[in-house]
Design an enzyme around this catalytic site. Structure first.
Site, PDB file in Angstrom:
ATOM      1  N   SER A 146       0.835  -1.198   0.000  1.00 57.09           N
ATOM      2  CA  SER A 146       0.000   0.000   0.000  1.00 57.09           C
ATOM      3  C   SER A 146       0.879   1.261   0.000  1.00 57.09           C
ATOM      4  CB  SER A 146      -0.958  -0.030   1.186  1.00 57.09           C
ATOM      5  OG  SER A 146      -1.962   0.945   1.054  1.00 57.09           O
ATOM      6  N   GLU A 252      -9.624  -4.672  -5.970  1.00 55.27           N
ATOM      7  CA  GLU A 252      -9.264  -3.536  -5.122  1.00 55.27           C
ATOM      8  C   GLU A 252      -9.434  -2.205  -5.858  1.00 55.27           C
ATOM      9  OE1 GLU A 252      -5.071  -2.613  -4.309  1.00 55.27           O
ATOM     10  OE2 GLU A 252      -4.599  -4.601  -5.102  1.00 55.27           O
TER      11      GLU A 252
END
Length: 733
Positions: A146, A252
């Protein structure tokens, strides 16, 4: 922590509304707990060291089965706003365990308290620390998920600005590479991603860029600031970047961050592989889902392509004492010995396998195979630990030479017992005992989560071996004066050979304190006391067989002398020679006390540095003769075997090797009940004996390859007559 995909998705969907509305403080606490949970399943496989680098808290995680000298600099995710050292340690522990590499995990400063460029500056400081402390750029791989994945790329851009060398590669997991949030999948996947929402990402981006979660009033300036390549690397010059592998989930909302980053890396001429896993969400590899365990195989394959190849397997010449064993071996005889420990609980073979994987890397002179050269045999380090075997009906069953060429030791489990059997060319009983104790320490540490210190013969499993441990100490100790090899033939205990090579082992179990006290009464050591008991038993055997006194043979024993203390050696290879005390029954009747005194004085004369050095010199000088050096191995073998068969074992009745009292760290002692030492039979003699003491339990193991228990029967009678209390165990059939 091995979850199923469906279970994990269900739990994430349940908690998503709560996570989205959590305060920053609660989110940080939740991430810390998640990190602790991730680390818990793998912490027994790793060693932790806390470091402070320029006031940055860091964890250095070292796997117990380290196989690469490289290091991963792991930069955690959390939107630049969450993730303390507990969280950083979580996936860093997983990485260290799965990739068998060291991982340095910094807890970089967090926004909004410390906005950009705090995280980048801290990442740069830890990278510089690695360079300044012995790591080559070619040995460093960046990894992050991330925000940490994006930080890997901004760090490389910063390194390019400062003209510093770039790392070997990048492993990015769902990298957040565009803080302007321009990707189409932010909308397309908003109902599919069970982990993230666009509003939460805006909150994180504002905290990092502006130091405040509030939206910036000037939209154009806000976008310009967030387009800074050191914040959003997709907008940077990605040429000359290290090779990358990127993992992302098809569901995602940040999928486009990975796609666009990969496209721009490829357009800049940088090698990058993007793996998009169908049906998966943001940073899914952190969940260690059992369906996607192969992702770690892909990471390891990537690491192998970007890191320097591992060093070639180490090889060593056989030490001076070891050369005779492969030459003198026969179809019926291979010189083996066994060391074993009986634990308080049944052995967990899976844990033992893990412990063995760690231990073999610490012993490159023992975890070896025998290789055949043109002039000599030599040892070559094995690439992997051998499979753990189940016990047979008898110890020290023959190892064929073809198996020695694969591995020269074996680990055997029976209920509570862990046994290691060694080919004598690789080590002696003292070196083998260090190996066994270190293996036990690693097993106990992994099984029971008990920290075992590197003391009392237990080596630090993560410490590289020293050259002193690997030396052939015979060569260093060789002098100028040689000893004679002549000796009279000793008595041979005869019997009916077992037709199927079965070996009968009989254990005489005694109180060490009682033996020591009885020996002290006579003024000798426990070893001399027991050796004298064996001598008296062999004299009695000759009498029982009706041999006239004038025709009796000398009774001599080979008693090994550990030379390490005598000559200041730390070698884990063979460094033992023999004293050969004896009595001549033709001289008349011997009392037990008389034998004890004779052996005591003979050992005092024989087991001295000067006498031992003479024997070493005799053996080493023979090896150094130029004509011997240039002989092909097959001729050397024939000569050494002929010499061994002529004089090697005829001058003694048997070997009696006593390893003495075994000390282990206090933390280990409660897990061990007993230890055993079994010395393999000789090539032409039918018996051998090994002694070892643990606590107050002294175990005298006598092994034979004949059917009749004549030595054991007479030895028991001698000990009984001396008033020694003995318990006897045997596998006799």
């Amino acid at each position: 922590m091995e979850l199923s995909r469906d279970f994990a998705r269900t739990q994430l969907l349940i908690f998503k509304p709560f996570v989205s509305s959590c305060s920053l403080e609660r989110t940080r606490k939740a991430q810390a707990r998640l990190g602790s949970l991730m680390a818990s399943s793998y912490k027994s496989n790793c060693k932790y060291e806390k470091k402070n680098i320029d006031d940055i808290e860091c964890a250095l995680i070292t796997p117990l089965d380290i196989i690469s000298k490289g290091v991963i600099l792991y930069l955690h995710g959390g939107g630049y706003t969450c993730g303390d050292l507990k969280y950083a340690r979580g996936f860093a522990t997983v990485l260290a365990s799965k990739c068998s590499m060291r991982v340095l995990a910094p807890a970089y400063r967090l926004a909004p308290e410390h906005p950009f460029p705090a995280a980048l500056d801290d990442a740069l400081a830890t990278y510089k620390y690695l360079l300044e402390n012995g790591s080559s750029p070619s040995d460093i791989v960046l990894c992050g998920e991330s925000a940490g994945g994006g930080l890997c790329y901004t760090l490389c851009l910063k390194l390019k600005q400062e003209k510093l060398p770039l790392p070997a590669g990048i492993i990015a997991i769902s990298p957040w590479s565009d803080l302007t949030l321009s990707g189409k999948t932010l909308e397309e996947n908003k109902h599919l991603d069970p982990t993230l929402e666009k509003e939460r990402l805006e909150y994180y981006a504002n905290c990092y860029v502006h130091g405040s979660p509030e939206n910036f009033s000037d939209a154009e300036l806000d976008k310009s600031l967030k387009s800074n390549p050191l914040i959003s690397p997709v907008f940077g010059d990605l040429s000359s970047m290290p090779p990358s592998i990127i993992f992302a989930g098809s569901d995602e909302i940040l999928l486009d961050d990975s796609r666009i980053l990969q496209e721009r890396l490829a357009a800049a001429g940088t090698r990058c592989q993007l793996i998009v896993t169908e049906g998966m969400w943001h940073v899914y590899p952190l969940f260690c889902l059992k369906e996607y365990a192969s992702d770690f195989d892909r990471m390891n394959a990537f690491l192998r392509t970007v890191l320097p190849p591992p060093e070639r397997l180490r090889w060593m010449r056989l030490d001076n004492a070891a050369k005779i064993y492969p030459a003198a071996r026969s179809r019926r005889w291979v010189n083996l010995f066994r060391l074993s420990a009986t634990l308080t609980e049944d052995v967990d073979k899976e844990v033992l396998k893990s412990a063995l994987d760690v231990t073999v890397r610490r012993f490159p002179s023992i975890a070896v195979r025998i290789k055949t050269g043109f002039f000599w045999y030599y040892l070559e380090e094995i690439p992997n630990a051998p499979e753990i075997m189940d016990e047979r009906s008898y110890p020290l069953s023959r190892i064929g030479f073809e198996k020695l060429q694969k591995c020269a030791f074996r680990v055997i489990v029976y209920k509570k017992r862990i046994a290691v059997e060694f080919f004598h060319s690789i080590t002696d009983g003292n070196g083998g005992l260090v190996f066994l104790k270190t293996l036990l320490a690693e097993y106990i540490q992994q099984k029971y989560n008990v920290e075992i210190p590197a003391t009392d013969g237990v080596l630090d499993r993560l410490e590289p071996p020293s050259e002193r441990e690997l030396e052939d100490s015979f060569q260093r100790t060789c002098g100028s004066v040689s000893a004679s090899r002549r000796g009279k033939t000793a008595y041979k205990i005869s019997g009916t050979p077992e037709s199927d090579s079965f070996l009968t082992n009989t254990a005489f179990i005694m109180s060490a304190a009682e033996i020591k006290a009885r020996a002290k009464e006579i003024g000798v050591t426990a070893n001399t006391f027991l050796a004298s008991a064996v001598m008296l038993a062999i004299i009695n055997i000759q009498k029982e067989r009706g041999i006239r006194e004038s025709r009796m043979k000398p009774v001599k024993l080979l008693l090994p002398v550990n030379l390490r203390k005598m000559f200041g050696s730390e070698s884990l290879r063979n460094f033992v020679l023999y004293a050969m005390p004896g009595v001549d029954p033709r001289l008349g009747e011997y009392s037990f006390e008389e034998i004890c005194k004779s052996v005591h004085h003979q050992m005092g004369l024989m087991a001295t540095p000067k006498e031992m050095q003479k024997m070493i010199t005799t053996n080493v000088k023979s090896e150094r003769i130029f004509a011997v050096k240039i002989l092909p191995l097959f001729i050397k073998n024939a000569v050494m075997k002929a010499v061994f068969n002529t004089v090697g074992e005829k001058t003694s009745c048997l070997s009696l090797s006593n390893l003495g009292p075994v000390k282990v760290p206090d933390q280990m002692a409660p897990f061990i009940e007993r230890m055993d030492f079994v010395l393999g039979i000789q090539a032409t003699r039918h018996h051998n004996c090994g002694i070892i003491t643990y606590g107050d339990t002294l175990v005298f193991n006598s092994i034979r390859n004949i059917r009749e228990p004549i030595l054991e029967r007479h030895l028991y009678a001698v000990l009984r007559d001396l008033g020694v209390h003995v318990k006897v165990e045997s596998n006799q059939r």
